[in-house]
Design a protein around this motif. Structure first.
Motif, mmCIF file in Angstrom:
data_model
loop_
_atom_site.group_PDB
_atom_site.id
_atom_site.type_symbol
_atom_site.label_atom_id
_atom_site.label_comp_id
_atom_site.label_asym_id
_atom_site.label_seq_id
_atom_site.Cartn_x
_atom_site.Cartn_y
_atom_site.Cartn_z
ATOM 1 N N PHE A 130 0.830 -1.201 0.000
ATOM 2 C CA PHE A 130 0.000 0.000 0.000
ATOM 3 C C PHE A 130 0.867 1.255 0.000
ATOM 4 C CE2 PHE A 130 -2.231 3.455 2.123
ATOM 5 C CZ PHE A 130 -3.300 3.599 1.250
ATOM 6 N N ASP A 159 -8.758 -4.459 -5.245
ATOM 7 C CA ASP A 159 -9.873 -3.777 -4.587
ATOM 8 C C ASP A 159 -9.436 -3.165 -3.262
ATOM 9 O OD1 ASP A 159 -11.565 -4.452 -6.672
ATOM 10 O OD2 ASP A 159 -12.540 -6.106 -5.590
ATOM 11 N N SER A 160 -8.619 -3.878 -2.532
ATOM 12 C CA SER A 160 -8.118 -3.368 -1.250
ATOM 13 C C SER A 160 -7.236 -2.141 -1.464
ATOM 14 C CB SER A 160 -7.343 -4.472 -0.535
ATOM 15 O OG SER A 160 -6.814 -3.992 0.669
ATOM 16 N N LEU A 161 -6.337 -2.208 -2.429
ATOM 17 C CA LEU A 161 -5.471 -1.061 -2.723
ATOM 18 C C LEU A 161 -6.294 0.140 -3.187
ATOM 19 C CD1 LEU A 161 -2.432 -2.720 -4.522
ATOM 20 C CD2 LEU A 161 -2.365 -1.454 -2.375
ATOM 21 N N LYS A 162 -7.254 -0.093 -4.078
ATOM 22 C CA LYS A 162 -8.087 1.000 -4.576
ATOM 23 C C LYS A 162 -8.887 1.637 -3.447
ATOM 24 C CE LYS A 162 -10.073 -1.331 -7.851
ATOM 25 N NZ LYS A 162 -10.906 -1.762 -8.961
ATOM 26 N N ALA A 163 -9.414 0.826 -2.553
ATOM 27 C CA ALA A 163 -10.177 1.380 -1.433
ATOM 28 C C ALA A 163 -9.292 2.285 -0.591
ATOM 29 C CB ALA A 163 -10.771 0.255 -0.581
ATOM 30 N N GLY A 164 -8.084 1.865 -0.333
ATOM 31 C CA GLY A 164 -7.173 2.672 0.465
ATOM 32 C C GLY A 164 -6.699 3.926 -0.239
ATOM 33 N N ARG A 177 -9.001 -9.147 -5.523
ATOM 34 C CA ARG A 177 -9.141 -8.829 -4.093
ATOM 35 C C ARG A 177 -8.058 -7.862 -3.629
ATOM 36 N NH1 ARG A 177 -9.558 -13.583 -0.186
ATOM 37 N NH2 ARG A 177 -8.599 -14.816 -1.783
ATOM 38 N N ILE A 178 -6.834 -8.104 -4.033
ATOM 39 C CA ILE A 178 -5.734 -7.218 -3.658
ATOM 40 C C ILE A 178 -5.929 -5.842 -4.298
ATOM 41 C CG2 ILE A 178 -3.253 -6.827 -3.946
ATOM 42 C CD1 ILE A 178 -2.974 -9.945 -3.618
#
Length: 129
Positions: A67, A113-118, A110-111
């Motif tokens: 991240f 999506d997590s990075l984009k959310a952050g 999944r990874i």
């Protein structure tokens, strides 16, 4: 012929093919070129291998902060992630059997999506940056 198993060797083959496409891509290639010199690519690929080996094969070799590394680039957009994922999926389906490719693609989404959310999600009233 596609690989039927995910191993360190098949992962290395996949990542080399994938990042060749990434480096040539008109949208995301310049982002990588701005962050990683030609001389640094072997080291970067080794780090990427460690990351995916840790995620997929549970090797535990990766000790970094993905991240933070992406956040430091500062010029990423959702379109960059979509292109990266498209190339990832294309290369996974060229390299592996459908079962292995499906697993890789699902994990990458999944990874991602997590990075984009952050990186991009901002609750109402909270300024970016």
């Amino acid at each position: 012929m596609p690989f039927d198993a995910l191993t360190e060797a098949t992962l290395r083959t996949f990542l080399a093919a994938f990042y060749e496409k990434v480096r040539r891509d008109g949208l995301i290639g310049p982002v990588f070129a701005g962050a990683i010199s030609d001389a640094d690519w072997p080291r970067h690929l080794a780090t990427i291998q460690d990351f995916w080996s840790s995620v997929l094969l549970k090797s535990g070799r990766y000790k970094g902060n993905p991240f933070g590394r992406h956040q430091a680039l500062g010029r990423l957009s959702p379109a960059h992630f979509a292109r990266w994922l498209g190339l990832f999926e294309e290369t996974a389906r060229e390299t592996f059997s459908p079962e292995v490719a499906d697993m890789l693609v699902e994990r990458a989404h999944r990874i991602g999506d997590s990075l984009k959310a952050g990186l991009f999600f901002r609750p109402a009233g909270i300024p970016a940056g």
